[in-house]
Design an enzyme around this catalytic site. Structure first.
Site, short mmCIF file in Angstrom:
data_model
loop_
_atom_site.label_atom_id
_atom_site.label_comp_id
_atom_site.label_asym_id
_atom_site.label_seq_id
_atom_site.Cartn_x
_atom_site.Cartn_y
_atom_site.Cartn_z
CB ALA A 123 -0.88 0.02 1.24
CE LYS A 124 5.42 4.91 -0.29
NZ LYS A 124 6.54 4.03 0.06
#
Ligand code: GLU
Length: 434
Positions: A123-124
């Site tokens: 994720a980011k």
């Protein structure tokens, strides 16, 4: 009051622009993914799944500024893939944040966690803002409102943020507190990279730089180059670059060029890295450091050295300067410092590249240790953290190297192959839920 707002159309690129630009981070990542997927003969179904992010969230973040005016920032969180475990990845505060960039970085996290075989997905997140122009109070309000905006995805079993560009332990403390307030009890495993006093892991702050040092030393050993006196240039003197430089110097290397966003310094006798670090602690940047000769960030990349560590931002090694790079080894401390088009130029020059998803995986590895410690409620010594980090980094390097030799591909393609096959295996085992 600076205008920190950006119109939405600057963050959502139309497809025609997204796929035409060789320097575009999402395209750069995907072209490497495509190459490795082809070599693995990946089945079309899994290929299609992995080319999409599972979830993309965009939230408006209204914040009362110190001036009494309300500003509305844009926050993004992308979950690329959670087949191997909770989504994991940092949050950055930067004016250059865009949905496209965050998507690329989220996928990078999927591959990074898989290449070192820790049980997380990718994720980011990011907020489009200029934290250098904001007060501590404004940053806290942005963090808390962003956290509540993405509340539905967060959780120790679903999505676990960490620090990234321009965020730190303090930001993670606010995030953890906001999440815990909503829950009604303290949940320290919702984020990693926290202050040690509230459940952070010993060794987490140094972990990415330590991983860079460990993989650079592996590369020197593989090329039969002596560590003692090996020359090093480091672009970026933040958490990754400065610690990486310090640990490489401690291992016997000579750090002859350093830089940050204000420019660089060249000192062929070798910097006293702790001295440069204390200068930065006092003055915030390397500006005016004055040791050796001043140089630009671009010049630093072209210095004749054994090891070049780009540890700042994306896309600094491109088709425009790759030909001029004289380093024998590039150890990518940053995420995506080399554009996809520049890879083949570096290959043709015989430069040994330790790719980002391997070289900078030390940070997320110790994030995993932090999450394990939080969930177990039992804390390790710094020595234990460092020993386990070394074991994972060295084994992962050797695994990638072996595959690169078997398939006669560069380290980047081999790292993607290791990562993609791990993710694909889980998809095959889990099947498609209908
Ligand atoms: N932001 C770091 C990275 O890009 C750390 C991520 C994490 O620990 O979750 O690897």
């Amino acid at each position: 009051m600076p205008d920190l707002r950006l119109p939405t159309d600057t963050i959502v690129l139309p497809d025609k622009d997204r796929f035409l630009n060789e320097e575009n981070p999402f395209e750069a990542m995907m072209s490497r993914f495509d190459r490795a997927a082809q070599l693995l003969d990946l089945e079309p179904g899994i290929y299609k799944v992995l080319r999409h992010a599972e979830k993309e969230i965009t939230v408006s973040i209204p914040v009362m500024m110190d001036s009494g005016e309300v500003e509305v920032f844009t926050g993004i969180r992308v979950l690329h893939n959670t087949s191997r475990g909770p989504a994991k990845g940092g949050i950055r505060f930067d004016m250059n944040v865009s949905l496209d960039e965050v998507k690329a970085l989220a996928a990078w996290m999927t591959w990074k966690c898989a290449v070192v075989n820790i049980p997380f997905g990718g994720a980011k997140g990011g907020v489009i803002c200029d934290p250098h122009k904001m007060s501590v109070g404004e940053l806290e309000r942005v963090t808390r409102r962003y956290t509540s905006g993405i509340m539905a995805t967060l959780g120790p079993d679903s999505d676990v943020p960490a620090p990234d560009v321009n965020t730190n332990e303090r930001v993670m403390a606010w995030l953890m507190d906001t999440y815990s307030m909503h829950k009604g009890y303290t949940v320290n495993a919702v984020t990693t990279g926290k202050p040690v006093e509230m459940g952070g892991s010993l060794g987490r702050r140094e972990a990415t730089g330590r991983g860079v040092m460990l993989t650079a030393l592996q590369a020197l050993e593989h090329l039969k180059m002596p560590v003692k006196g090996a020359t090093v240039a480091v672009q970026g003197f933040g958490n990754v670059g400065s610690i990486g430089a310090q640990l490489l110097a401690e291992a016997g290397c000579k750090v002859i060029a350093i830089s940050d966003r204000t420019g660089g310094w060249y000192y062929p006798k070798g910097f006293d890295v702790p001295d440069a670090m204390s200068y930065v602690k006092q003055h915030k940047t390397l500006e005016g450091y004055g040791k050796g000769d001043a140089m630009t960030n671009e010049q630093l990349l072209e210095v004749e050295v054994d090891v070049l560590v780009p540890a700042a931002l994306e896309n600094v090694i491109t088709t425009k300067n790759a030909e001029q790079i004289k380093a024998k080894i590039i150890c990518e401390g940053a995420n995506g410092p080399t554009t996809a088009a520049a890879d083949s130029i570096l290959d043709a020059k015989g430069i040994f590249v330790v790719p980002d998803i391997l070289a900078n995986a030390g940070g997320v590895t110790v994030s995993y240790f932090e999450w394990v410690q939080n969930r177990g409620g039992y804390y390790w010594t710094e020595q234990t953290v460092n020993d386990r980090l070394r074991e994972i980094m060295v084994n992962s390097f050797r695994e990638v190297l072996k595959l690169s030799q078997q398939h006669k591909v560069n380290m980047r393609t081999a790292a993607y192959m290791v990562a993609i096959s791990r993710v694909a295996t889980v998809h095959r085992l889990r099947g498609i839920y209908a």
